[in-house]
Design a protein around this motif. Sequence first.
Motif, PDB file in Angstrom:
ATOM      1  N   LYS A 404       0.838  -1.210   0.000  1.00 38.53           N
ATOM      2  CA  LYS A 404       0.000   0.000   0.000  1.00 38.53           C
ATOM      3  C   LYS A 404       0.870   1.256   0.000  1.00 38.53           C
ATOM      4  O   LYS A 404       0.650   2.176  -0.801  1.00 38.53           O
ATOM      5  N   HIS A 405       1.835   1.306   0.871  1.00 44.11           N
ATOM      6  CA  HIS A 405       2.637   2.516   1.015  1.00 44.11           C
ATOM      7  C   HIS A 405       3.696   2.641  -0.074  1.00 44.11           C
ATOM      8  O   HIS A 405       4.129   3.758  -0.395  1.00 44.11           O
ATOM      9  N   LYS A 406       4.108   1.525  -0.664  1.00 34.90           N
ATOM     10  CA  LYS A 406       5.012   1.599  -1.815  1.00 34.90           C
ATOM     11  C   LYS A 406       4.384   2.415  -2.946  1.00 34.90           C
ATOM     12  O   LYS A 406       5.054   3.190  -3.634  1.00 34.90           O
ATOM     13  N   GLU A 407       3.074   2.231  -3.142  1.00 32.57           N
ATOM     14  CA  GLU A 407       2.401   2.920  -4.241  1.00 32.57           C
ATOM     15  C   GLU A 407       2.431   4.431  -4.063  1.00 32.57           C
ATOM     16  O   GLU A 407       2.453   5.176  -5.042  1.00 32.57           O
ATOM     17  N   PHE A 408       2.409   4.913  -2.810  1.00 31.47           N
ATOM     18  CA  PHE A 408       2.495   6.360  -2.589  1.00 31.47           C
ATOM     19  C   PHE A 408       3.848   6.882  -3.069  1.00 31.47           C
ATOM     20  O   PHE A 408       3.940   7.981  -3.641  1.00 31.47           O
ATOM     21  N   PHE A 409       4.904   6.112  -2.827  1.00 31.94           N
ATOM     22  CA  PHE A 409       6.231   6.517  -3.296  1.00 31.94           C
ATOM     23  C   PHE A 409       6.280   6.542  -4.818  1.00 31.94           C
ATOM     24  O   PHE A 409       6.762   7.516  -5.416  1.00 31.94           O
ATOM     25  N   TYR A 410       5.760   5.502  -5.456  1.00 30.46           N
ATOM     26  CA  TYR A 410       5.825   5.452  -6.920  1.00 30.46           C
ATOM     27  C   TYR A 410       4.883   6.464  -7.577  1.00 30.46           C
ATOM     28  O   TYR A 410       5.122   6.913  -8.697  1.00 30.46           O
ATOM     29  N   THR A 411       3.809   6.835  -6.884  1.00 30.29           N
ATOM     30  CA  THR A 411       2.949   7.914  -7.370  1.00 30.29           C
ATOM     31  C   THR A 411       3.709   9.231  -7.363  1.00 30.29           C
ATOM     32  O   THR A 411       3.642  10.015  -8.314  1.00 30.29           O
TER      33      THR A 411
END
Length: 588
Positions: A404-411
């Motif tokens: 879940k939080h990885k996606e915030f970084f890649y966003t």
Amino acid sequence: MFLRYRIIQLKRNKFAKIIIGTIIILLLLLALYIRSENLQNSHESSNYSHSRFSNQAPVFHDQTLGNFEQATSTNKPGPGEKGEPHHVPSDRENEALQSLSEYGMNMACSDDISLNRTIPDHRMDECKYWSYPEELPRTSIIIVFHNEGWSSLLRTVHSILNRTPPQFLEEILLVDDFSNKENLKKKLEYYIERFNGKVRLIRNSEREGLIRTRSKGALNARGEIILFLDAHCEVGYNWLPPLIAPIARDRKIMTVPVIDGIDHNTWEYRPVYEKDHFFRGIFEWGMLYKEIEIPAIEERKRTYKSEPYKSPTHAGGLFAMDRNYFLELGAYDPGLLVWGGENFELSFKIWQCGGSIEWVPCSRVGHVYRGFMPYNFGELGKKVKGPLITYNYKRVIETWFDNKHKEFFYTREPLARYLDMGDISEQVKLKDKLKCKDFSWFMDNVAYDVYTKFPELPPNLHWGELRNVGKTTCLDTRGHQPPALVGLELCHGQGNNQLFRLNTKGQLGVGERCIFADRQNVKLVVCPLGTVDGPWQYELTNKLLLHTITRKCLSAHPLSDQVILTPCDSNNANQQWVFKPIVPSWSS
């Protein structure tokens, strides 16, 4: 009879051999058991090396000076005394400018100032009334340097020796990351001989970068506690006991001093934080380090304002830890290169694997914030295809974040998906071995206040170059800091100046900044903290970028390279925009 006797004798001998054999086996087993216990006890002694201090705690006596308090100022005259700014005479301005260019700080100014200068005491008054245990673990202070200025490095050393109780100082360990300046070679070796072994120097045989060199320093340190400082610091009064007392009670605590600022040009010593305001380290989703005032729930845990308090992360440069605990955690990930992201890697690892981080208001250390980085990463920087710091961030993210939080970084950093981060299998094994908690636990229980400033990011609808159809040029920040006008430049598909993102809630951003528009201008601004929405709406069919508040559309100025808002016209090519995803050259 004789035959019968021999048979009995043989049986007895056989029985005796069995008994003797059994005794030998039991003795061997006992020896192995004792050896195992000794090893275990040795390991436990190593792991709990501070148990003799565990029942000792600092004691506060109002209006009674603490046991390690000393006089904090004198009337000693001289440049820079009491932390006052010093200005190089006008006939040496060229020397000052040259040193600024070479070191990122004014070494001509620094060289005028005594290595033993006095500084102001910016601690709150409460700090003077704490008494600390008379017995505390001995500390190795590790200072990594590469082509550091002579006086800035040695003023760091002198300030430590002048303001540290000697019974707690095991050594100052200087670790040279392959400097090539002549005065940092034999001259430095000769200079530190005056300290009678209290200052040691070890050197790298090749450039390793800050991260790996710090790990080397920890391996070579002799103290029970290791304390990292940058090579351009000045420690404050009674700075060390407040930092090491918490670790003496709990070996899994990292402690962090409050950092004061030293001006890189005038060497003025001044506080960074407003008086009686307390901050702790957090991060935004692009992994930029941020700070925020401590939440009320943490404030209520303290009896005195001067007591340590918990923090999710730290800035990375200055901190103390139990040496064995640091090594048990694997030190820094050896796959991290040079500099960047190591503060997050260690912070997440500590919290998720059973430790904690405390900021210590009564320990203050001054630090020079350079005007710029005065050297490049050399051959080390060439080991990575793409931005080196983003490479480090990705290793940290893929090891310690959940999906879940990885996606915030890649966003926030869409190009990071293309980056080869190397092999992290050993880091994942270490995480499993230490039975570490997941990142959602960390966010829910430790870093919950991150969400107040940096909410969960909605996904990007579009990202990449924002190309104007009429002008065939791209929206560009031109490298300016906000607030600043944005404009149009040739499309180049490189760097962050043209990497724009439009999310599902209408925020148009680049990096951690946002595009703001009023009736006069379109500009780059600091995104309002705590928000992820915005006024922009992209019409895919007619390629218009609508500003929903003014009901006007983003347009290239017909006579210049500026961008403006004008009444929407789907037939006007200057109002038509196309998002083109960037595929970096280093992705192949």
